[in-house]
Design a protein around this motif. Structure first.
Motif, short mmCIF file in Angstrom:
data_model
loop_
_atom_site.label_atom_id
_atom_site.label_comp_id
_atom_site.label_asym_id
_atom_site.label_seq_id
_atom_site.Cartn_x
_atom_site.Cartn_y
_atom_site.Cartn_z
N LEU A 1 0.82 -1.20 0.00
CA LEU A 1 0.00 0.00 0.00
C LEU A 1 0.86 1.26 0.00
O LEU A 1 0.56 2.23 -0.71
N ARG A 2 1.91 1.27 0.80
CA ARG A 2 2.78 2.45 0.84
C ARG A 2 3.43 2.69 -0.52
O ARG A 2 3.62 3.85 -0.94
N ARG A 3 3.76 1.62 -1.21
CA ARG A 3 4.35 1.76 -2.54
C ARG A 3 3.33 2.32 -3.53
O ARG A 3 3.61 3.28 -4.25
N SER A 4 2.13 1.73 -3.56
CA SER A 4 1.14 2.12 -4.56
C SER A 4 0.48 3.46 -4.26
O SER A 4 -0.02 4.13 -5.17
N MET A 5 0.45 3.88 -2.98
CA MET A 5 -0.19 5.14 -2.60
C MET A 5 0.78 6.32 -2.53
O MET A 5 0.39 7.43 -2.22
N GLN A 6 2.03 6.08 -2.83
CA GLN A 6 3.03 7.14 -2.77
C GLN A 6 2.67 8.27 -3.73
O GLN A 6 2.40 8.06 -4.91
N GLY A 7 2.62 9.49 -3.21
CA GLY A 7 2.33 10.66 -4.03
C GLY A 7 0.86 10.90 -4.30
O GLY A 7 0.51 11.83 -5.04
N TYR B 1 -9.82 8.40 -9.53
CA TYR B 1 -10.16 7.03 -9.92
C TYR B 1 -8.93 6.12 -9.96
O TYR B 1 -9.00 4.96 -9.54
N GLY B 2 -7.84 6.64 -10.49
CA GLY B 2 -6.63 5.82 -10.59
C GLY B 2 -6.15 5.35 -9.23
O GLY B 2 -5.74 4.18 -9.07
N THR B 3 -6.21 6.23 -8.24
CA THR B 3 -5.81 5.86 -6.88
C THR B 3 -6.73 4.79 -6.32
O THR B 3 -6.26 3.81 -5.72
N LEU B 4 -8.02 4.96 -6.51
CA LEU B 4 -8.97 3.96 -6.03
C LEU B 4 -8.79 2.62 -6.75
O LEU B 4 -8.94 1.56 -6.14
N ASN B 5 -8.44 2.67 -8.02
CA ASN B 5 -8.19 1.42 -8.75
C ASN B 5 -7.00 0.67 -8.17
O ASN B 5 -6.99 -0.57 -8.12
N ASN B 6 -5.98 1.41 -7.72
CA ASN B 6 -4.84 0.76 -7.06
C ASN B 6 -5.26 0.13 -5.74
O ASN B 6 -4.77 -0.95 -5.37
N LEU B 7 -6.19 0.78 -5.04
CA LEU B 7 -6.70 0.20 -3.80
C LEU B 7 -7.48 -1.07 -4.09
O LEU B 7 -7.38 -2.06 -3.35
N VAL B 8 -8.27 -1.05 -5.15
CA VAL B 8 -9.03 -2.25 -5.54
C VAL B 8 -8.08 -3.42 -5.76
O VAL B 8 -8.32 -4.53 -5.27
N GLN B 9 -7.01 -3.18 -6.49
CA GLN B 9 -6.05 -4.24 -6.76
C GLN B 9 -5.45 -4.79 -5.47
O GLN B 9 -5.32 -6.00 -5.29
N SER B 10 -5.11 -3.89 -4.55
CA SER B 10 -4.52 -4.32 -3.28
C SER B 10 -5.54 -5.07 -2.44
O SER B 10 -5.23 -6.13 -1.86
N PHE B 11 -6.78 -4.57 -2.36
CA PHE B 11 -7.80 -5.20 -1.52
C PHE B 11 -8.17 -6.59 -2.04
O PHE B 11 -8.52 -7.48 -1.26
N ASN B 12 -8.12 -6.77 -3.34
CA ASN B 12 -8.42 -8.08 -3.90
C ASN B 12 -7.26 -9.05 -3.76
O ASN B 12 -7.47 -10.26 -3.64
N GLN B 13 -6.05 -8.54 -3.77
CA GLN B 13 -4.89 -9.40 -3.56
C GLN B 13 -4.77 -9.80 -2.09
O GLN B 13 -4.51 -10.96 -1.77
N TYR B 14 -4.98 -8.83 -1.20
CA TYR B 14 -4.94 -9.08 0.24
C TYR B 14 -6.38 -9.04 0.74
O TYR B 14 -6.90 -7.99 1.11
N ASP B 15 -7.02 -10.20 0.75
CA ASP B 15 -8.46 -10.25 1.02
C ASP B 15 -8.80 -10.87 2.36
O ASP B 15 -9.92 -11.31 2.57
N GLN B 16 -7.84 -10.89 3.29
CA GLN B 16 -8.09 -11.49 4.59
C GLN B 16 -8.37 -10.46 5.68
O GLN B 16 -8.08 -10.69 6.85
N ASN B 17 -8.92 -9.30 5.27
CA ASN B 17 -9.33 -8.33 6.29
C ASN B 17 -10.64 -7.67 5.89
O ASN B 17 -11.05 -7.68 4.74
N THR B 18 -11.31 -7.13 6.90
CA THR B 18 -12.54 -6.38 6.66
C THR B 18 -12.17 -4.96 6.26
O THR B 18 -11.07 -4.47 6.54
N ILE B 19 -13.11 -4.27 5.60
CA ILE B 19 -12.88 -2.92 5.10
C ILE B 19 -13.96 -2.01 5.67
O ILE B 19 -15.12 -2.05 5.22
#
Length: 226
Positions: A90-96, A130-148
């Motif tokens: 997340l820190r990598r993909s959310m940088q900037g 939208y681009g930032t949220l799309n990166n979150l989507v990718q992370s949330f689907n890859q790491y799916d063992q937590n609630t949001i």
């Protein structure tokens, strides 16, 4: 043959790194040696690598093996190790992007400033976000063992009920976008708390700007990790 050899080398290197990380998992309370974290995390990594390689295209087989090893190895090592990997990604993909990532124990919180995510007094997500949220989507689907948990916040300016409704609608807009892009609604909860949980002084313009935000709280799924 050369491509296959390179892929195998990449997989082996990733697994060795994962085993080393498991052996020094700060959440396990032990350092080095053949502790349970290293054993179970390593076995999980090996199995995950095989699954990741098998389910990836030939071109991405090495990368798929590493992702599979990271996720499966984390399951064996424990949720703390899992969050280490998720936080780093997340820190990598959310940088900037303007999103602040905070960690407390095994809980992660993503703070999205209101002036970045929405126009003034609006619950419509800014198109440039939208681009930032799309990166979150990718992370949330890859790491799916937590609630949001998605929580909307406002400053104290204006009528109280209006702010409560606005915060709820903003949180719901984020949830709807994530869901429409493939994140499971079963993992999500949505709340609007208006001005009730400020993080700065509402008597200053800077403080009010900080208070206008949407927070995403990532917590372990109950019972998923022992």
């Amino acid at each position: 043959m050369r491509k296959l050899s390179k892929s195998r080398t990449l997989i082996a290197t990733g697994i060795v790194a994962l085993l080393a990380g498991c052996a020094n998992n700060p959440y396990d309370g032990q350092q080095g040696g053949s502790n349970k974290t290293a054993i179970y995390g390593g076995l999980g990594a090996l199995g995950g690598a095989a699954i990741g390689a098998a389910t990836s295209s030939k071109k991405d087989r090495g990368k798929g093996a590493l992702i599979g090893a990271a996720v499966a190895g984390a399951a064996g090592a424990g949720y703390g190790y899992y969050v280490d990997k998720q936080e780093a990604e997340l820190r990598r993909s959310m940088q900037g992007t303007g999103i602040d990532i905070q960690r407390s124990g095994d809980n992660l919180t993503l703070i999205m400033p209101g002036n970045v995510t929405f126009a003034t007094d609006s619950a419509t997500i800014s198109s440039n976000f939208y681009g930032t949220l799309n990166n979150l989507v990718q992370s949330f689907n890859q790491y799916d063992q937590n609630t949001i948990e998605i929580v909307g916040h406002t400053d104290s300016t204006g009528p109280y009920q209006h702010n409560m409704n606005l915060s709820q609608r903003r949180a719901q807009s984020v949830a709807n976008y994530l869901s429409n892009q493939g994140v499971s609604r079963a993992r999500m909860s949505v709340h609007g708390v208006g001005p009730d949980q400020p993080i700065a002084d509402n008597n200053t313009a800077q403080g009010r700007q900080q208070n206008r935000r949407v927070e995403i709280n990532l917590r372990p799924i109950p019972g998923a990790y022992q």
